[in-house]
Design an enzyme around this catalytic site. Structure first.
Site, PDB file in Angstrom:
ATOM      1  N   HIS A 303     107.237  33.684 -66.941  1.00 53.75           N
ATOM      2  CA  HIS A 303     106.772  34.372 -65.743  1.00 53.75           C
ATOM      3  C   HIS A 303     105.542  35.188 -66.103  1.00 53.75           C
ATOM      4  O   HIS A 303     105.466  35.728 -67.203  1.00 53.75           O
ATOM      5  CB  HIS A 303     107.880  35.294 -65.200  1.00 53.75           C
ATOM      6  CG  HIS A 303     107.639  35.722 -63.802  1.00 53.75           C
ATOM      7  ND1 HIS A 303     106.837  36.792 -63.494  1.00 53.75           N
ATOM      8  CD2 HIS A 303     108.062  35.191 -62.634  1.00 53.75           C
ATOM      9  CE1 HIS A 303     106.787  36.915 -62.180  1.00 53.75           C
ATOM     10  NE2 HIS A 303     107.510  35.950 -61.634  1.00 53.75           N
ATOM     11  N   ASP A 360     114.082  30.767 -60.539  1.00 53.07           N
ATOM     12  CA  ASP A 360     114.208  29.363 -60.136  1.00 53.07           C
ATOM     13  C   ASP A 360     115.146  28.564 -61.027  1.00 53.07           C
ATOM     14  O   ASP A 360     115.587  27.484 -60.654  1.00 53.07           O
ATOM     15  CB  ASP A 360     112.830  28.693 -60.129  1.00 53.07           C
ATOM     16  CG  ASP A 360     111.977  29.250 -59.026  1.00 53.07           C
ATOM     17  OD1 ASP A 360     112.511  29.434 -57.930  1.00 53.07           O
ATOM     18  OD2 ASP A 360     110.795  29.522 -59.270  1.00 53.07           O
TER      19      ASP A 360
HETATM   20  N1  ACO Z   1     107.662  26.156 -71.304  1.00 56.04           N
HETATM   21  C1  ACO Z   1     107.000  26.097 -72.493  1.00 56.04           C
HETATM   22  N2  ACO Z   1     105.959  26.905 -72.819  1.00 56.04           N
HETATM   23  C2  ACO Z   1     105.564  27.802 -71.904  1.00 56.04           C
HETATM   24  C3  ACO Z   1     106.219  27.922 -70.648  1.00 56.04           C
HETATM   25  C4  ACO Z   1     107.304  27.063 -70.377  1.00 56.04           C
HETATM   26  N3  ACO Z   1     107.956  27.125 -69.216  1.00 56.04           N
HETATM   27  N4  ACO Z   1     105.616  28.905 -69.921  1.00 56.04           N
HETATM   28  C5  ACO Z   1     104.631  29.382 -70.686  1.00 56.04           C
HETATM   29  N5  ACO Z   1     104.596  28.725 -71.888  1.00 56.04           N
HETATM   30  C6  ACO Z   1     103.712  29.011 -73.013  1.00 56.04           C
HETATM   31  C7  ACO Z   1     102.322  28.411 -72.785  1.00 56.04           C
HETATM   32  O1  ACO Z   1     102.232  27.102 -73.319  1.00 56.04           O
HETATM   33  C8  ACO Z   1     101.456  29.401 -73.525  1.00 56.04           C
HETATM   34  O2  ACO Z   1     101.562  29.124 -74.893  1.00 56.04           O
HETATM   35  P1  ACO Z   1     100.336  29.463 -75.923  1.00 56.04           P
HETATM   36  O3  ACO Z   1      99.998  30.905 -75.705  1.00 56.04           O
HETATM   37  O4  ACO Z   1     100.936  29.184 -77.265  1.00 56.04           O
HETATM   38  O5  ACO Z   1      99.222  28.539 -75.533  1.00 56.04           O
HETATM   39  C9  ACO Z   1     102.142  30.750 -73.259  1.00 56.04           C
HETATM   40  O6  ACO Z   1     103.520  30.432 -73.071  1.00 56.04           O
HETATM   41  C10 ACO Z   1     101.608  31.518 -72.061  1.00 56.04           C
HETATM   42  O7  ACO Z   1     101.594  30.625 -70.961  1.00 56.04           O
HETATM   43  P2  ACO Z   1     100.646  30.843 -69.701  1.00 56.04           P
HETATM   44  O8  ACO Z   1     100.623  29.585 -68.896  1.00 56.04           O
HETATM   45  O9  ACO Z   1      99.352  31.408 -70.169  1.00 56.04           O
HETATM   46  O10 ACO Z   1     101.436  31.990 -68.940  1.00 56.04           O
HETATM   47  P3  ACO Z   1     101.196  32.415 -67.443  1.00 56.04           P
HETATM   48  O11 ACO Z   1     101.630  33.816 -67.344  1.00 56.04           O
HETATM   49  O12 ACO Z   1      99.822  32.061 -67.017  1.00 56.04           O
HETATM   50  O13 ACO Z   1     102.181  31.407 -66.651  1.00 56.04           O
HETATM   51  C11 ACO Z   1     104.043  30.480 -65.561  1.00 56.04           C
HETATM   52  C12 ACO Z   1     103.351  31.761 -66.079  1.00 56.04           C
HETATM   53  C13 ACO Z   1     103.055  29.677 -64.705  1.00 56.04           C
HETATM   54  C14 ACO Z   1     105.226  30.867 -64.690  1.00 56.04           C
HETATM   55  C15 ACO Z   1     104.507  29.631 -66.769  1.00 56.04           C
HETATM   56  O14 ACO Z   1     105.401  30.378 -67.566  1.00 56.04           O
HETATM   57  C16 ACO Z   1     105.121  28.291 -66.358  1.00 56.04           C
HETATM   58  O15 ACO Z   1     104.396  27.319 -66.168  1.00 56.04           O
HETATM   59  N6  ACO Z   1     106.490  28.231 -66.208  1.00 56.04           N
HETATM   60  C17 ACO Z   1     107.158  27.040 -65.771  1.00 56.04           C
HETATM   61  C18 ACO Z   1     107.089  26.914 -64.244  1.00 56.04           C
HETATM   62  C19 ACO Z   1     107.972  27.932 -63.545  1.00 56.04           C
HETATM   63  O16 ACO Z   1     109.141  28.092 -63.861  1.00 56.04           O
HETATM   64  N7  ACO Z   1     107.386  28.607 -62.531  1.00 56.04           N
HETATM   65  C20 ACO Z   1     108.126  29.576 -61.710  1.00 56.04           C
HETATM   66  C21 ACO Z   1     107.541  30.962 -61.886  1.00 56.04           C
HETATM   67  S1  ACO Z   1     108.513  32.116 -60.981  1.00 56.04           S
HETATM   68  C22 ACO Z   1     108.029  31.911 -59.394  1.00 56.04           C
HETATM   69  O17 ACO Z   1     106.921  31.608 -59.068  1.00 56.04           O
HETATM   70  C23 ACO Z   1     109.028  32.177 -58.407  1.00 56.04           C
END
Ligand code: ACO
Length: 425
Positions: A303, A360
């Protein structure tokens, strides 16, 4: 307490005011930065940018706190109903009994959809995603229900929209199944009415179960607002151009559709189903999620704000156990979810990246247990988020310092370049 900070650029010091929120969060006010220094800030994804002052929702991602109008989400989920939360978010305080009854009456009175709109629902291709239908239909409401101006009527307009979105969501499901729509009933509560519109049938009358009604109330309460997330930011940005409420909310629905945002609940179930069907091991899924060369992410984890367990996920997990226990229907997807969570919570990659289950991760399983089809999950989220979007839109419209949203950029393209005639290219 610091009330200003100094910024030094090329030896010259600029003093920038500091804004402090009621919970002690601080922001550097850069509203005069460009005018005074010629510089702008650079913050893709807006992770460090405050776009407004807001008194609606407080969240602390490090401590896992979420409060609507100061009231902890745990208390609201346990003691409140979605209707009370709608009132709370829009009006800023919990309703008295009289205010609650008045709200119920307005929601009931406005639950029907103009009959001329039915033809639209009937003519969408059967395979249309309900989020696309909902976004279009909400935009279309403007033509049927022109905006009202004074405050009393505005609140009625909000409730009108909330009630109609619930009816339209159920209608789109019925039409997609090729079934006759079920009209709302005056004798049912808000959530019971929705369930009845979704599932009642002349051959199998729907039996209202109060535990399922409570589960739906909790689901909607948990999704009701989440301060400046992607879809709420969309509502505020689109609304800042002073479009009508329906157009702004329609933009919010479109933003919510994405799998990285509201679409994640559907994506979680699809991911769990894939794992189940293809017999993939938990270790392989975790390995794939950690692989930098693989775009796969563990859906329902991570998140932007929460860097600890999402407080909504804790409540949803409990609800999940309760509902599945009650209907005594084992769900293999829940077992996979539990195993994934267990492994991910102890894996150094997930610990180092602060990746915990978000709301979620469990909400899809609860919705499945209630009988909601997977492609309707994000619509359920939209029904829940509606009072949040509306409250944020209202707050923005009432803000005396509100400006049209118009970020800047740093241009990285070609320098001035001359037009070439087609023969010279
Ligand atoms: N699985 C594996 N790795 C992940 C995940 C994940 N679900 N989420 C983040 N990471 C990793 C990224 O690869 C990145 O790694 P790095 O720094 O080594 O390159 C790091 O964690 C940071 O990720 P970002 O994408 O920069 O984090 P951001 O804060 O931008 O994204 C998000 C947040 C979009 C929710 C992300 O965690 C994600 O894609 N999660 C999966 C989708 C999801 O569950 N979305 C629901 C969010 S809650 C809602 O909207 C109600």
């Amino acid at each position: 307490m610091t009330d200003s900070v100094n910024l030094v650029i090329d030896g010259k010091t600029y003093t920038l005011p500091v804004i402090t929120g009621t919970e002690g969060e601080k922001a550097i006010d850069i509203t005069r930065l460009r005018q005074e220094t010629g510089f702008i800030t650079f913050d893709p994804g807006f992770g460090n940018t405050g776009s407004c002052l807001s008194s609606i929702t407080f969240m602390n991602g490090e401590k896992g706190i979420l409060r609507y109008r100061g009231i902890p989400i745990e208390q609201l989920a346990e003691k409140s109903t979605f209707i009370e939360v709608i009132y709370l978010l829009i009006n800023g305080h919990l309703p008295t009994l009289e205010e609650l009854n008045k709200t119920r009456v307005i929601l009931n009175d406005s639950s029907l959809i103009h009959e001329d709109m039915h033809i639209f629902f009937q003519n969408f291709p059967k395979a249309s995603h309900p989020m696309g239908i909902l976004s279009s239909m909400v935009n279309a409401l403007k033509s049927f229900y022109p905006d009202l101006k004074n405050n009393d009527n505005l609140i009625k307009n909000f409730l009108n929209l909330i009630s109609k979105v619930r009816t339209m969501a159920a209608m789109s499901y019925r039409y997609s199944k090729g079934e006759k729509i079920v009209y709302p009933r005056h004798d049912l509560t808000y959530c019971a009415n929705f369930l009845n519109m979704m599932f009642d049938s002349p051959v199998h009358p729907y039996q209202i179960d109060e535990d399922i009604v409570k589960a739906l109330n909790v689901f909607l309460i948990l999704h009701a607002d989440h301060e400046q997330n992607c879809s709420t930011a969309a509502v505020r940005v689109v609304g800042s151009g002073r479009v009508n409420l329906y157009a702004a909310i329609s933009a919010g629905i479109a933003a919510l559709w994405g799998p990285l945002h509201g679409g994640a609940n559907q994506a979680v179930i699809e991911m769990l189903t894939d794992i189940h069907k293809n017999g993939v091991s938990i270790e392989d899924v975790i390995k794939k999620a950690k692989d930098k060369n693989d775009p796969f992410r563990l859906m329902g984890f991570g998140h932007r704000v929460y860097k600890t367990y999402d407080p909504r996920a804790k409540i949803m997990k409990k609800m999940c156990d309760k509902i599945l226990g009650k209907i005594s229907k084992p769900d293999p997807l829940l077992d996979i979810a539990r195993q994934l969570e267990e492994v991910a919570l102890t894996d150094p990659y997930f610990i180092d990246h602060n990746l915990y289950p978000n709301v979620d991760f469990y909400s899809g399983i609860v919705l499945r247990a209630i009988g909601i089809p997977t492609n309707m999950f994000t619509v359920m989220f939209a029904i829940g988020r509606l009072p949040g979007w509306i409250s944020q839109w209202k707050e923005s419209m009432e803000d005396p310092n509100w400006k049209i949203s118009r970020p800047r950029q740093i241009y990285t393209g070609l320098k001035e370049n001359n037009y070439k005639n087609i023969q010279e290219r």
